[in-house]
Design a protein around this motif. Sequence first.
Motif, PDB file in Angstrom:
ATOM      1  N   PHE A 182     -71.592  75.866   4.294  1.00 42.14           N
ATOM      2  CA  PHE A 182     -70.446  76.755   4.173  1.00 42.14           C
ATOM      3  C   PHE A 182     -70.689  78.034   4.962  1.00 42.14           C
ATOM      4  N   GLU A 183     -71.935  78.464   5.049  1.00 44.93           N
ATOM      5  CA  GLU A 183     -72.211  79.669   5.835  1.00 44.93           C
ATOM      6  C   GLU A 183     -71.900  79.434   7.309  1.00 44.93           C
ATOM      7  N   GLU A 184     -72.196  78.248   7.813  1.00 46.28           N
ATOM      8  CA  GLU A 184     -71.821  77.931   9.192  1.00 46.28           C
ATOM      9  C   GLU A 184     -70.310  77.997   9.377  1.00 46.28           C
ATOM     10  N   VAL A 185     -69.572  77.536   8.381  1.00 47.61           N
ATOM     11  CA  VAL A 185     -68.112  77.575   8.461  1.00 47.61           C
ATOM     12  C   VAL A 185     -67.620  79.016   8.448  1.00 47.61           C
ATOM     13  N   LEU A 186     -68.233  79.862   7.627  1.00 49.26           N
ATOM     14  CA  LEU A 186     -67.844  81.271   7.601  1.00 49.26           C
ATOM     15  C   LEU A 186     -68.092  81.935   8.950  1.00 49.26           C
ATOM     16  N   ARG A 187     -69.218  81.597   9.573  1.00 52.26           N
ATOM     17  CA  ARG A 187     -69.501  82.154  10.902  1.00 52.26           C
ATOM     18  C   ARG A 187     -68.490  81.635  11.923  1.00 52.26           C
ATOM     19  N   TRP A 188     -68.195  80.337  11.839  1.00 56.60           N
ATOM     20  CA  TRP A 188     -67.196  79.756  12.738  1.00 56.60           C
ATOM     21  C   TRP A 188     -65.848  80.447  12.565  1.00 56.60           C
ATOM     22  N   ALA A 189     -65.441  80.664  11.311  1.00 59.07           N
ATOM     23  CA  ALA A 189     -64.153  81.302  11.047  1.00 59.07           C
ATOM     24  C   ALA A 189     -64.124  82.732  11.570  1.00 59.07           C
ATOM     25  N   ASP A 190     -65.211  83.449  11.401  1.00 59.26           N
ATOM     26  CA  ASP A 190     -65.263  84.820  11.911  1.00 59.26           C
ATOM     27  C   ASP A 190     -65.152  84.838  13.432  1.00 59.26           C
ATOM     28  N   GLN A 191     -65.881  83.953  14.094  1.00 57.54           N
ATOM     29  CA  GLN A 191     -65.847  83.915  15.560  1.00 57.54           C
ATOM     30  C   GLN A 191     -64.475  83.477  16.056  1.00 57.54           C
ATOM     31  N   ALA A 192     -63.915  82.450  15.420  1.00 59.12           N
ATOM     32  CA  ALA A 192     -62.591  81.984  15.821  1.00 59.12           C
ATOM     33  C   ALA A 192     -61.541  83.057  15.580  1.00 59.12           C
ATOM     34  N   GLY A 193     -61.706  83.821  14.499  1.00 60.71           N
ATOM     35  CA  GLY A 193     -60.776  84.915  14.220  1.00 60.71           C
ATOM     36  C   GLY A 193     -60.821  85.987  15.292  1.00 60.71           C
ATOM     37  N   LYS A 194     -62.020  86.308  15.777  1.00 56.19           N
ATOM     38  CA  LYS A 194     -62.150  87.294  16.844  1.00 56.19           C
ATOM     39  C   LYS A 194     -61.484  86.791  18.124  1.00 56.19           C
ATOM     40  N   GLU A 195     -61.673  85.515  18.416  1.00 56.42           N
ATOM     41  CA  GLU A 195     -61.091  84.957  19.642  1.00 56.42           C
ATOM     42  C   GLU A 195     -59.572  84.899  19.563  1.00 56.42           C
ATOM     43  N   ARG A 196     -59.042  84.643  18.359  1.00 59.42           N
ATOM     44  CA  ARG A 196     -57.597  84.517  18.196  1.00 59.42           C
ATOM     45  C   ARG A 196     -56.917  85.863  17.952  1.00 59.42           C
ATOM     46  N   GLY A 197     -57.695  86.857  17.554  1.00 56.10           N
ATOM     47  CA  GLY A 197     -57.110  88.150  17.216  1.00 56.10           C
ATOM     48  C   GLY A 197     -56.416  88.154  15.871  1.00 56.10           C
ATOM     49  N   ALA A 198     -56.732  87.183  15.018  1.00 52.27           N
ATOM     50  CA  ALA A 198     -56.134  87.088  13.685  1.00 52.27           C
ATOM     51  C   ALA A 198     -57.119  86.351  12.792  1.00 52.27           C
ATOM     52  N   PRO A 199     -57.171  86.705  11.518  1.00 50.99           N
ATOM     53  CA  PRO A 199     -58.147  86.072  10.629  1.00 50.99           C
ATOM     54  C   PRO A 199     -57.863  84.588  10.439  1.00 50.99           C
ATOM     55  N   VAL A 200     -58.928  83.819  10.268  1.00 50.60           N
ATOM     56  CA  VAL A 200     -58.816  82.397   9.956  1.00 50.60           C
ATOM     57  C   VAL A 200     -58.886  82.258   8.436  1.00 50.60           C
ATOM     58  N   TRP A 201     -57.815  81.742   7.858  1.00 47.16           N
ATOM     59  CA  TRP A 201     -57.744  81.555   6.404  1.00 47.16           C
ATOM     60  C   TRP A 201     -58.459  80.276   5.995  1.00 47.16           C
ATOM     61  N   LEU A 202     -59.185  80.356   4.866  1.00 44.84           N
ATOM     62  CA  LEU A 202     -59.903  79.213   4.306  1.00 44.84           C
ATOM     63  C   LEU A 202     -59.451  78.975   2.865  1.00 44.84           C
ATOM     64  N   HIS A 203     -59.518  77.719   2.435  1.00 45.26           N
ATOM     65  CA  HIS A 203     -59.189  77.315   1.064  1.00 45.26           C
ATOM     66  C   HIS A 203     -60.416  76.573   0.559  1.00 45.26           C
ATOM     67  N   VAL A 204     -61.182  77.152  -0.365  1.00 47.65           N
ATOM     68  CA  VAL A 204     -62.536  76.701  -0.661  1.00 47.65           C
ATOM     69  C   VAL A 204     -62.628  76.197  -2.104  1.00 47.65           C
ATOM     70  N   GLU A 205     -63.027  74.945  -2.267  1.00 43.32           N
ATOM     71  CA  GLU A 205     -63.076  74.333  -3.599  1.00 43.32           C
ATOM     72  C   GLU A 205     -64.500  74.157  -4.105  1.00 43.32           C
ATOM     73  N   THR A 206     -64.723  74.537  -5.349  1.00 36.82           N
ATOM     74  CA  THR A 206     -65.980  74.213  -6.028  1.00 36.82           C
ATOM     75  C   THR A 206     -65.826  72.814  -6.632  1.00 36.82           C
ATOM     76  N   LYS A 207     -66.698  71.891  -6.247  1.00 34.19           N
ATOM     77  CA  LYS A 207     -66.631  70.506  -6.720  1.00 34.19           C
ATOM     78  C   LYS A 207     -67.596  70.286  -7.887  1.00 34.19           C
ATOM     79  N   HIS A 208     -67.109  69.704  -8.955  1.00 33.32           N
ATOM     80  CA  HIS A 208     -67.931  69.336 -10.111  1.00 33.32           C
ATOM     81  C   HIS A 208     -68.823  70.486 -10.596  1.00 33.32           C
TER      82      HIS A 208
END
Length: 396
Positions: A182-208
Amino acid sequence: MPKSSSGQPPAAGAPRRALLGATVASAAGLALGLPQAAQAAQAAQDAEAAARKRPGSFRDLPYPTVIAHRGASGYRPEHTLGAYQLALDMGAHIVEQDLVPTKDGHLVCRHENDITGTTDVADRPEFAGRKATKSIDGVKLTGWFTEDFTLAELKTLRATERIPGTRQHNTLYDGRWSVPTFEEVLRWADQAGKERGAPVWLHVETKHPTYFRSLGLGLEEPLARLLRKYRRDRATSPLFVQSFEPTSIEKLHRLVATPGVVLLSGANTRPWDFVDSGDPRTVADLITPAGLKEIARYAKGIGPTLDLVIPRRADGSLGTPSTLVADAHAKGLILHPYTMRNENQFLPAEFRRGTDPNAYGDAFGAFRAYFETGIDGIFSDQCDTALLAAAEHRRR
């Protein structure tokens, strides 16, 4: 939730008012030829740029909101960086992750801790001895499980398509990606947000979460730490936390201000945390006005199965919409139901076309029926189809 004539939810007041104020000041200055006009114009531009970059409230998301279910899982193996990136490239408003832990406590993105069908682990002789039979939330399963692997071991595996018989074309991408943390995904989202100029929204589920807590691998605390580390722990953060266990969302509500969503399965089912604690309530109790009022105490929304929004008849066709949308909105809750898929086998009977269960049916007709109930968003495996259907709904 009320919508404006443009189809958007009501705007957050303060940022929009600030932008309008700066714009009006600029226009007035230019009209009068005042020397401050240039500064006012610059202030308007700065305010507009700031507004674009500000995460804003979840109520400012496009309506209807399209959530890429496990990424673009209709086109790539689910919960891979490839599926997440494709969903973003297609224009999905939010990208979903499911979280399970490794033996050494790292959060990784898999729909289930059973990774038998979503990785190549069964073909790896070095892990043959890890095969086990377990009871997960009352269901006996035999396979390989993330909690029996360290992160380093899990990273040697490659992701594969979960339902190859239905999505044979996805198997082309088997082995291209590893299991992301998940930390890799957070880094990906931050980088993609910078490139797009808008935040990348995530929907995160705790399983079991109850099951993992019993193993000493609780999900909420490490998730909260990561949300704080990546500044996604606020009420305006571009992220939802979600769970089928209401107590998991209650725990997260005490740890972070990130908006929470309670996921709801069939009306006659009981959340596993209720089963574990002896709470006799079912989902049917949670979707009453009293139950929704209780959920609104610690969550901002619900994620019901689509059958709770429009029940299906015995023949599999859609029946009469329930009052759930109106009842939830009355308590201030948004609704993000799950899951729309284009294939016949997943669609209501009247929208199936032909006899091949894996062929696409009239997905647009099904989207239209669900959007007309007033839901705020929807999870979809094929987010490009969902986006076209949402645009059509806004035009109507």
